[in-house]
Design a protein around this motif. Structure first.
Motif, short mmCIF file in Angstrom:
data_model
loop_
_atom_site.label_atom_id
_atom_site.label_comp_id
_atom_site.label_asym_id
_atom_site.label_seq_id
_atom_site.Cartn_x
_atom_site.Cartn_y
_atom_site.Cartn_z
N MET A 1 33.36 -41.86 -38.49
CA MET A 1 32.14 -42.54 -38.11
C MET A 1 30.96 -41.57 -38.26
SD MET A 1 31.45 -44.47 -34.53
CE MET A 1 30.31 -43.53 -33.55
N SER A 2 29.91 -42.03 -38.91
CA SER A 2 28.76 -41.15 -39.10
C SER A 2 27.86 -41.18 -37.87
CB SER A 2 27.97 -41.58 -40.34
OG SER A 2 27.42 -42.86 -40.15
N SER A 3 27.12 -40.11 -37.71
CA SER A 3 26.21 -39.99 -36.56
C SER A 3 24.97 -40.83 -36.77
CB SER A 3 25.80 -38.53 -36.38
OG SER A 3 26.91 -37.74 -36.10
N PRO A 4 24.36 -41.33 -35.68
CA PRO A 4 23.07 -42.01 -35.81
C PRO A 4 22.03 -41.05 -36.41
CG PRO A 4 23.98 -42.35 -33.61
CD PRO A 4 24.84 -41.32 -34.29
N GLN A 5 21.05 -41.62 -37.08
CA GLN A 5 19.98 -40.85 -37.72
C GLN A 5 18.70 -40.95 -36.90
OE1 GLN A 5 20.60 -39.10 -40.71
NE2 GLN A 5 22.66 -39.72 -40.13
N TRP A 6 17.90 -39.88 -36.90
CA TRP A 6 16.58 -39.89 -36.28
C TRP A 6 15.82 -41.07 -36.87
CZ3 TRP A 6 14.31 -37.84 -32.24
CH2 TRP A 6 12.92 -37.73 -32.19
N PRO A 7 15.27 -41.95 -36.04
CA PRO A 7 14.60 -43.15 -36.55
C PRO A 7 13.43 -42.83 -37.47
CG PRO A 7 15.01 -43.35 -34.20
CD PRO A 7 15.31 -41.92 -34.57
N GLU A 8 13.35 -43.59 -38.55
CA GLU A 8 12.26 -43.41 -39.51
C GLU A 8 10.90 -43.75 -38.91
OE1 GLU A 8 12.90 -45.35 -43.23
OE2 GLU A 8 14.83 -44.38 -43.55
N ASP A 9 10.89 -44.58 -37.87
CA ASP A 9 9.64 -44.97 -37.22
C ASP A 9 9.07 -43.88 -36.31
OD1 ASP A 9 9.85 -47.41 -38.48
OD2 ASP A 9 10.69 -48.43 -36.73
N LEU A 10 9.85 -42.82 -36.09
CA LEU A 10 9.37 -41.70 -35.28
C LEU A 10 8.91 -40.58 -36.19
CD1 LEU A 10 12.08 -41.57 -32.46
CD2 LEU A 10 9.79 -42.56 -32.37
N PRO A 11 7.97 -39.75 -35.73
CA PRO A 11 7.49 -38.65 -36.58
C PRO A 11 8.63 -37.70 -36.95
CG PRO A 11 6.12 -38.87 -34.60
CD PRO A 11 7.30 -39.78 -34.42
N ALA A 12 8.65 -37.26 -38.20
CA ALA A 12 9.67 -36.31 -38.64
C ALA A 12 9.32 -34.90 -38.17
CB ALA A 12 9.79 -36.33 -40.17
N ALA A 13 8.03 -34.60 -38.10
CA ALA A 13 7.60 -33.25 -37.71
C ALA A 13 7.00 -33.27 -36.31
CB ALA A 13 6.56 -32.73 -38.70
N PRO A 14 7.45 -32.36 -35.45
CA PRO A 14 6.87 -32.27 -34.10
C PRO A 14 5.52 -31.57 -34.14
CG PRO A 14 8.47 -30.54 -34.39
CD PRO A 14 8.50 -31.37 -35.66
N LEU A 15 4.86 -31.56 -32.99
CA LEU A 15 3.61 -30.81 -32.85
C LEU A 15 3.92 -29.31 -32.91
CD1 LEU A 15 2.18 -32.79 -29.81
CD2 LEU A 15 1.54 -33.06 -32.22
N ALA A 16 3.01 -28.53 -33.47
CA ALA A 16 3.19 -27.08 -33.47
C ALA A 16 3.17 -26.56 -32.04
CB ALA A 16 2.12 -26.41 -34.31
N GLU A 17 2.28 -27.14 -31.22
CA GLU A 17 2.20 -26.78 -29.81
C GLU A 17 3.46 -27.28 -29.11
OE1 GLU A 17 0.21 -28.85 -25.93
OE2 GLU A 17 -0.84 -29.02 -27.83
N GLY A 18 4.18 -26.39 -28.50
CA GLY A 18 5.39 -26.77 -27.78
C GLY A 18 6.67 -26.54 -28.56
N PHE A 19 6.56 -26.23 -29.87
CA PHE A 19 7.78 -25.98 -30.65
C PHE A 19 8.39 -24.64 -30.25
CE2 PHE A 19 9.85 -23.81 -34.21
CZ PHE A 19 10.87 -24.71 -34.48
N GLN A 20 9.68 -24.67 -29.99
CA GLN A 20 10.40 -23.43 -29.69
C GLN A 20 11.83 -23.60 -30.18
OE1 GLN A 20 10.25 -22.23 -25.58
NE2 GLN A 20 11.77 -20.64 -25.87
N GLU A 21 12.36 -22.57 -30.80
CA GLU A 21 13.75 -22.59 -31.26
C GLU A 21 14.47 -21.35 -30.74
OE1 GLU A 21 16.37 -23.23 -35.31
OE2 GLU A 21 14.32 -22.52 -35.53
N THR A 22 15.66 -21.56 -30.21
CA THR A 22 16.51 -20.47 -29.79
C THR A 22 17.76 -20.50 -30.65
OG1 THR A 22 15.72 -20.73 -27.52
CG2 THR A 22 17.73 -19.44 -27.83
N TRP A 23 18.03 -19.42 -31.34
CA TRP A 23 19.20 -19.37 -32.20
C TRP A 23 20.46 -19.14 -31.37
CZ3 TRP A 23 16.56 -15.38 -35.88
CH2 TRP A 23 15.54 -16.02 -36.59
N PRO A 24 21.62 -19.53 -31.91
CA PRO A 24 22.87 -19.32 -31.17
C PRO A 24 23.12 -17.82 -30.93
CG PRO A 24 23.23 -20.75 -33.07
CD PRO A 24 21.83 -20.21 -33.18
N ASP A 25 23.63 -17.49 -29.77
CA ASP A 25 24.00 -16.11 -29.44
C ASP A 25 25.47 -15.95 -29.79
OD1 ASP A 25 24.42 -13.58 -28.50
OD2 ASP A 25 23.98 -14.04 -26.40
N LEU A 26 25.74 -15.27 -30.89
CA LEU A 26 27.11 -15.14 -31.40
C LEU A 26 27.68 -13.75 -31.20
CD1 LEU A 26 26.61 -17.06 -34.76
CD2 LEU A 26 27.39 -17.94 -32.57
#
Length: 118
Positions: A1-26
């Protein structure tokens, strides 16, 4: 079964303000009696984290609410979405429910806290 997809009706790109990414700690780090700590890989795959902010219209707010509550069974299922940097498809899951904040009666600011799955 495939996973649901991010809806096309929602923005693909978030605001620059508030964006934060934490990489996995391996890395596993062990202290030694003297000298630098010893390190070794803990695993080859880990879970990262994304904090994303979006400005949504009232219609987009409804799309997000339906996606979260219905398509993702209250946020319990994983889904695929384009990564905000580079656009590669990543598998994500909500860490906690979105908490939209009304900016006006027709505009909402929504913060999403997602885990990026291997």
């Amino acid at each position: 079964m495939s996973s649901p997809q991010w809806p096309e009706d929602l923005p693909a790109a978030p605001l620059a303000e508030g964006f934060q990414e934490t990489w996995p700690d391996l890395t596993l780090r062990s202290q030694t009696d003297m000298g630098p700590a010893k390190t070794r890989p803990r695993s080859t795959a880990g879970v990262g984290k994304l904090l994303l902010a979006y400005h949504l219209t009232a219609a987009q707010y409804g799309v997000l609410k339906n996606f979260y509550q219905t398509d993702l069974a209250g946020g319990s299922l994983r889904f695929d979405m384009p990564h905000p940097v580079g656009g590669a498809t990543v598998a994500c899951r909500f860490i906690k429910p979105p908490a939209p904040l009304a900016v006006t009666s027709e505009r909402f600011k929504v913060m999403l806290e997602l885990e990026v799955l291997p």
